[in-house]
Design an enzyme around this catalytic site. Structure first.
Site, short mmCIF file in Angstrom:
data_model
loop_
_atom_site.label_atom_id
_atom_site.label_comp_id
_atom_site.label_asym_id
_atom_site.label_seq_id
_atom_site.Cartn_x
_atom_site.Cartn_y
_atom_site.Cartn_z
N ARG A 105 3.06 -30.80 -7.01
CA ARG A 105 4.36 -30.26 -6.11
C ARG A 105 3.50 -28.79 -5.66
O ARG A 105 2.59 -28.64 -6.04
CB ARG A 105 5.35 -30.17 -6.78
CG ARG A 105 5.68 -29.97 -8.33
CD ARG A 105 5.08 -29.19 -8.88
NE ARG A 105 5.80 -27.67 -8.43
CZ ARG A 105 5.01 -26.34 -8.27
NH1 ARG A 105 3.88 -26.35 -8.87
NH2 ARG A 105 5.85 -25.56 -7.63
N GLY A 106 4.35 -28.27 -4.76
CA GLY A 106 3.91 -26.98 -4.16
C GLY A 106 3.39 -27.41 -2.90
O GLY A 106 2.43 -28.18 -2.73
N ALA A 107 3.40 -26.59 -1.77
CA ALA A 107 3.23 -26.79 -0.49
C ALA A 107 1.64 -27.26 -0.36
O ALA A 107 1.23 -28.26 0.24
CB ALA A 107 3.53 -26.00 0.30
N GLN A 118 10.71 -24.72 -12.27
CA GLN A 118 9.29 -24.54 -12.23
C GLN A 118 9.12 -23.10 -12.52
O GLN A 118 7.63 -23.15 -12.94
CB GLN A 118 8.98 -24.67 -10.59
CG GLN A 118 9.04 -26.25 -10.10
CD GLN A 118 10.29 -26.57 -9.36
OE1 GLN A 118 11.32 -25.97 -9.86
NE2 GLN A 118 10.53 -27.52 -8.28
N ASP A 172 7.11 -22.92 1.86
CA ASP A 172 6.80 -24.29 2.12
C ASP A 172 6.61 -24.50 3.63
O ASP A 172 6.04 -25.55 4.03
CB ASP A 172 7.97 -25.15 1.59
CG ASP A 172 7.89 -25.32 0.07
OD1 ASP A 172 8.20 -24.25 -0.49
OD2 ASP A 172 7.11 -26.10 -0.33
O1 MRU Z 1 9.77 -28.48 -5.10
P1 MRU Z 1 8.52 -27.82 -5.25
O2 MRU Z 1 7.92 -27.59 -6.72
O3 MRU Z 1 7.37 -28.54 -4.59
O4 MRU Z 1 8.69 -26.33 -4.51
C1 MRU Z 1 7.52 -25.43 -4.66
C2 MRU Z 1 7.70 -24.24 -3.96
O5 MRU Z 1 8.99 -24.02 -3.30
C3 MRU Z 1 6.83 -23.27 -3.82
O6 MRU Z 1 7.35 -21.69 -3.96
C4 MRU Z 1 6.35 -23.28 -2.47
O7 MRU Z 1 5.65 -24.62 -2.27
C5 MRU Z 1 5.01 -22.32 -2.34
S1 MRU Z 1 3.85 -22.76 -3.13
C6 MRU Z 1 2.33 -21.90 -3.03
#
Ligand code: MRU
Length: 364
Positions: free
Chosen positions: A53-55, A206, A247
């Site tokens: 997960r994470g963009a 998270q 994201d």
């Molecule tokens: O739902 P997730 O855990 O994928 O969400 C992640 C986030 O919101 C992060 O803050 C975002 O992706 C930035 S990551 C470098």
């Protein structure tokens, strides 16, 4: 967790055939498991179920998913297979733009290939390139962001710089370094005293599970706080700056990030605390202007809210939190309007969250 030996969230298996392998983030911080992505279905599963997960990491995983999708078909079927893979991957999670950018880039690589070329080889190289570009971007974000922390540290005569962050925008969400965490790690490495307030980030936690784990591994002083604590800390002067990830950020500088980010931005504005968003250029959506109207906000399963997951001393377990019949809403992201953002920290520099600056960045 003792003996945790990973410092990258995605790498290639050490023997042929080479597959991407990732940390299975569903088990952190309690157990260390990895997950090998062998085909398109594995890539879709990993993104949808939040193994990854994470963009930025979602984008990199999707790129490998595109490559893997053609490994068991003949060249005549590549086009159909890649179109199908692009759709399947794009359907996994709607908010992080990196996913769409990565699958489109893989598709372009295929379409621009010369006749008779080794398509699988080209796609593999492109996925690797995307992975290394994300890594490099995060390192540069760290270097630019470090200057902001250094400035505050000097003003405080070397006293600890208190940084609040939300969700996990660390190396687990990227490839290495992270976005929001990169300046923090660099500051810590350079001997600048920092302390991080880590929002737990309900419902999936998270912050409490992943960011705290990362910071702990790196020896960065931190404190986990419930999501509704930031405002009080800011009123008490205990937050010097906020750094979060993104994201998807629009051409006009509106920022989609994990649900709860907007409320931190409001509290920061009310208390004159600078609010920074650290993001690679791959997290911009230059086609959108108004984030509140146009960024699709993921809605996830109600069980993420109605149950909570934790460690009972032996294994990961879930318990119910709410009455049986109460309905639940589970929005994954919110939009922070550009007016609440102090600056955007990118791999090409720190810029204002406005159209001119973002257009300049896009063409630079
Ligand atoms: O739902 P997730 O855990 O994928 O969400 C992640 C986030 O919101 C992060 O803050 C975002 O992706 C930035 S990551 C470098």
């Amino acid at each position: 967790m003792r003996n945790f030996r990973f410092h990258s969230s995605i790498w290639l298996t050490s023997s042929e055939p080479l597959y991407p392998e990732v940390i299975d983030q569903r088990y952190l911080p309690f157990e260390a498991h990895t997950f090998i992505i062998r085909n398109l279905e594995d890539a879709c599963f990993a993104i949808r179920e939040m193994v990854v997960r994470g963009a930025p990491l979602i984008g990199v995983t999707a790129a490998y998913g595109m490559y893997l999708s053609i490994l068991d078909c003949s060249a005549d079927d590549y086009n159909e297979r890649l179109c199908m893979a692009q759709k399947a991957l794009n359907d996994t999670r709607p908010t992080a733009i990196n996913l769409y950018t990565a699958t489109r880039r893989m598709m372009e690589t295929y379409r621009q290939a010369e006749k008779g070329s080794d398509i699988a080889g080209l796609l593999f190289n492109e996925a690797n390139r995307i992975r290394f570009e994300e890594l490099d971007a995060c390192r540069k974000i760290g270097e630019y962001g470090l200057s902001l922390i250094l400035e505050i540290s000097r003003k405080k005569d070397g006293g600890p710089v208190n940084i609040l962050t939300h969700c996990n925008a660390g190396w687990l969400a990227c490839v290495e370094w992270g976005t929001a965490t990169a300046p923090i790690y660099l500051a810590h490495k350079n001997g600048i005293s920092v302390h991080v307030w880590v929002d737990e980030t309900r419902p999936r936690n998270q912050g409490a599970r992943l960011t705290a784990f990362e910071l702990g591994l790196a020896g960065v002083p931190h404190t986990i706080i419930p999501d509704n604590t930031g405002g009080l800390l800011m009123q008490q002067g205990k937050v010097d700056l906020v750094i979060v990830g993104s994201d998807r950020t629009t051409l006009d500088g509106d920022v989609a990030n994990k649900i709860g980010t907007y409320m931190e931005a409001l509290a920061a504005a009310d208390n004159q605390v600078p609010f920074y968003v650290a993001l690679p250029i791959s997290s911009f959506d230059f086609s959108l202007t108004d984030g509140i109207r146009n960024i699709p906000v993921e809605q996830r399963d109600a069980t993420e809210v109605s149950y909570i997951e934790g460690w009972n001393g032996k294994e990961i377990t879930t318990v119910k939190l709410i009455p049986d019949d109460s309905p639940v809403a589970n929005y994954g992201f919110d939009i922070t309007p550009a007016r609440l953002v102090t600056s955007l920290i990118t791999e090409k520099g720190i810029i204002n969250p406005d159209r001119d600056s973002i257009l300049h960045l896009m063409h630079s």
